[in-house]
Scaffold this motif. Sequence first.
Motif, PDB file in Angstrom:
ATOM      1  N   ILE A  89       1.418  -1.178  -0.470  1.00 12.82           N
ATOM      2  CA  ILE A  89       0.099  -0.213   0.034  1.00 12.82           C
ATOM      3  C   ILE A  89       1.024   1.145  -0.135  1.00 12.82           C
ATOM      4  CG2 ILE A  89      -1.661   1.281   1.361  1.00 12.82           C
ATOM      5  CD1 ILE A  89      -3.000  -1.437   2.406  1.00 12.82           C
ATOM      6  N   PRO A  90       1.185   2.105  -1.560  1.00 10.46           N
ATOM      7  CA  PRO A  90       1.687   2.851  -0.859  1.00 10.46           C
ATOM      8  C   PRO A  90       1.725   3.949  -0.039  1.00 10.46           C
ATOM      9  CG  PRO A  90       1.133   2.685  -3.137  1.00 10.46           C
ATOM     10  CD  PRO A  90       0.241   1.928  -2.539  1.00 10.46           C
ATOM     11  N   THR A  91       0.442   4.045   0.373  1.00  6.93           N
ATOM     12  CA  THR A  91      -0.277   5.411   1.339  1.00  6.93           C
ATOM     13  C   THR A  91       0.309   5.135   2.714  1.00  6.93           C
ATOM     14  OG1 THR A  91      -1.796   4.615   0.991  1.00  6.93           O
ATOM     15  CG2 THR A  91      -1.302   6.412  -0.212  1.00  6.93           C
ATOM     16  N   TYR A  92       1.180   4.050   2.211  1.00  3.63           N
ATOM     17  CA  TYR A  92       1.926   3.128   4.151  1.00  3.63           C
ATOM     18  C   TYR A  92       2.457   4.441   4.619  1.00  3.63           C
ATOM     19  CZ  TYR A  92      -0.752  -0.909   5.138  1.00  3.63           C
ATOM     20  OH  TYR A  92      -2.079  -2.249   5.453  1.00  3.63           O
ATOM     21  N   SER A  93       3.662   4.600   3.197  1.00  2.00           N
ATOM     22  CA  SER A  93       4.050   6.561   3.267  1.00  2.00           C
ATOM     23  C   SER A  93       3.565   7.965   3.365  1.00  2.00           C
ATOM     24  CB  SER A  93       5.169   6.506   2.725  1.00  2.00           C
ATOM     25  OG  SER A  93       5.774   4.851   2.213  1.00  2.00           O
ATOM     26  N   ALA A  94       2.837   8.127   4.649  1.00  2.00           N
ATOM     27  CA  ALA A  94       1.749   9.323   4.336  1.00  2.00           C
ATOM     28  C   ALA A  94       2.612   9.976   3.237  1.00  2.00           C
ATOM     29  CB  ALA A  94       1.605   9.989   5.760  1.00  2.00           C
ATOM     30  N   GLY A  95       1.760  11.125   2.959  1.00  2.00           N
ATOM     31  CA  GLY A  95       2.684  12.563   2.186  1.00  2.00           C
ATOM     32  C   GLY A  95       3.193  11.870   0.629  1.00  2.00           C
ATOM     33  N   ARG A  96       2.881  11.162   0.378  1.00  2.00           N
ATOM     34  CA  ARG A  96       4.193  10.427  -0.429  1.00  2.00           C
ATOM     35  C   ARG A  96       3.643  10.667  -2.315  1.00  2.00           C
ATOM     36  NH1 ARG A  96       8.758   6.473   1.310  1.00  2.00           N
ATOM     37  NH2 ARG A  96       9.023   6.665  -0.848  1.00  2.00           N
ATOM     38  N   PHE A  97       1.990   9.951  -2.211  1.00  2.00           N
ATOM     39  CA  PHE A  97       1.878   9.759  -2.841  1.00  2.00           C
ATOM     40  C   PHE A  97       0.104  10.164  -2.914  1.00  2.00           C
ATOM     41  CE2 PHE A  97       4.217   6.537  -1.900  1.00  2.00           C
ATOM     42  CZ  PHE A  97       4.497   5.540  -2.941  1.00  2.00           C
ATOM     43  N   VAL A  98       0.232  11.265  -3.210  1.00  2.00           N
ATOM     44  CA  VAL A  98      -0.827  12.430  -2.830  1.00  2.00           C
ATOM     45  C   VAL A  98      -1.691  12.401  -4.581  1.00  2.00           C
ATOM     46  CG1 VAL A  98      -1.774  14.364  -2.343  1.00  2.00           C
ATOM     47  CG2 VAL A  98       0.217  14.291  -1.247  1.00  2.00           C
ATOM     48  N   LYS A  99      -1.443  12.344  -5.262  1.00  2.00           N
ATOM     49  CA  LYS A  99      -2.055  12.397  -6.567  1.00  2.00           C
ATOM     50  C   LYS A  99      -2.998  11.165  -6.342  1.00  2.00           C
ATOM     51  CE  LYS A  99       1.393  14.184  -9.245  1.00  2.00           C
ATOM     52  NZ  LYS A  99       1.740  14.442 -10.463  1.00  2.00           N
ATOM     53  N   SER A 100      -2.014   9.981  -5.685  1.00  2.00           N
ATOM     54  CA  SER A 100      -2.356   8.601  -6.674  1.00  2.00           C
ATOM     55  C   SER A 100      -3.597   8.404  -5.318  1.00  2.00           C
ATOM     56  CB  SER A 100      -1.592   7.788  -6.817  1.00  2.00           C
ATOM     57  OG  SER A 100      -0.207   7.535  -7.133  1.00  2.00           O
ATOM     58  N   GLU A 101      -3.854   9.215  -4.194  1.00  2.00           N
ATOM     59  CA  GLU A 101      -4.533   8.715  -2.951  1.00  2.00           C
ATOM     60  C   GLU A 101      -6.085   9.021  -3.218  1.00  2.00           C
ATOM     61  OE1 GLU A 101      -3.390  10.185   0.865  1.00  2.00           O
ATOM     62  OE2 GLU A 101      -3.044  11.958   0.475  1.00  2.00           O
ATOM     63  N   VAL A 102      -5.910   9.635  -4.536  1.00  2.00           N
ATOM     64  CA  VAL A 102      -7.939  10.184  -4.818  1.00  2.00           C
ATOM     65  C   VAL A 102      -8.651   9.117  -4.724  1.00  2.00           C
ATOM     66  CG1 VAL A 102      -7.567  10.311  -7.800  1.00  2.00           C
ATOM     67  CG2 VAL A 102      -9.241  11.460  -6.522  1.00  2.00           C
TER      68      VAL A 102
END
Length: 342
Positions: A89-102
């Motif tokens: 889950i890329p967003t386990y690294s908060a704030g790095r996949f801001v566009k993807s997390e839409v």
Amino acid sequence: ETTMKLPTLLMLLAALPVAAQTVTLKVHHFLPGTSNVHVNLIQPWCDKIAKESGDRLKCQIYPAMQLGGTPAQLFDQARDGVADIVWTIPTYSAGRFVKSEVFELPFFTHSAKGSSQAYWTFVQKHALDEYKGVKPLWLHTNDGSSFHLSSSKGVKTLDDLKGLKIRAATRLNSRMLASLGAAPVQMPLPAVPESMAKGVIDGAMVPWEGVPAAKLQEISKSHLDVPAGAPKFANSIFAFVMNQARYDALVPELKKVIDANAGAEASAWAGGQGFDSVVAANHKLATARGNAVNVLSDAELARWIKASEAIDDDWVKDVSAKGSNGKALLDEARALIRQHDR
């Protein structure tokens, strides 16, 4: 003089077996080897590339973080070459996949298959910069989170949720829970069973696909779903990515095998095969134990959607602060959801 010749000799030796090289890829992920994702996605994918390459591409799979580190470090392990391929889950690294997390926004996605196609397409067009150093092979979502609660009374209204400590997977899940009046506690899935059993949390937001891996049918007494056909409470994005240099070093015919098993179609397969297909069976695991599976009424769902509306605006602000047109990206992601995920 010998030292001058040695590197040349090594280069020649290294070049010799290229025609029939066997490449063993280290594949790392955070779930147990018995999990649905390991058994029904990662292993079949590895078997397929082995077969299609005449056994010249092989996987050595390391489940349950056996190569060390934490789930939040998996993406960087692929980028840095600690592993050749990871599922994470890329967003386990908060704030790095801001566009993807839409695709993690509340009440956004309906199914894993459709939203996975949308997510893949969106990233190719707008967010490849978030995946520098790796080659995305497939990108997918889950079947949408549901609530799994330790109380038999459960949750049926927004008021029932107030103050409950609920596990969230990612920061957007946390924001959503806070907007609904719950107290979010962010943790990876493997930490959920113990936290729930010890009463550290009152429940967890987890897709039905993840229920057996976390034994939530045993630990929970009740569950909460959205009405049939409604967008799900929330979602998490997943990435199956390969170290870019490792891919680049493959001979052309082995690259072709990888390419044939990557992309929009592979992403749709991962979502549909890995997640949508197991929902009904996992529901039964819960009901067979006598657990209540509650469903929000349409009127109550409208209250929840209204209460969490600001999360979309916050996301637009976050993305715009990083130099992108947040509103345009949100509109585009919604259009892709309408196209693929209805």
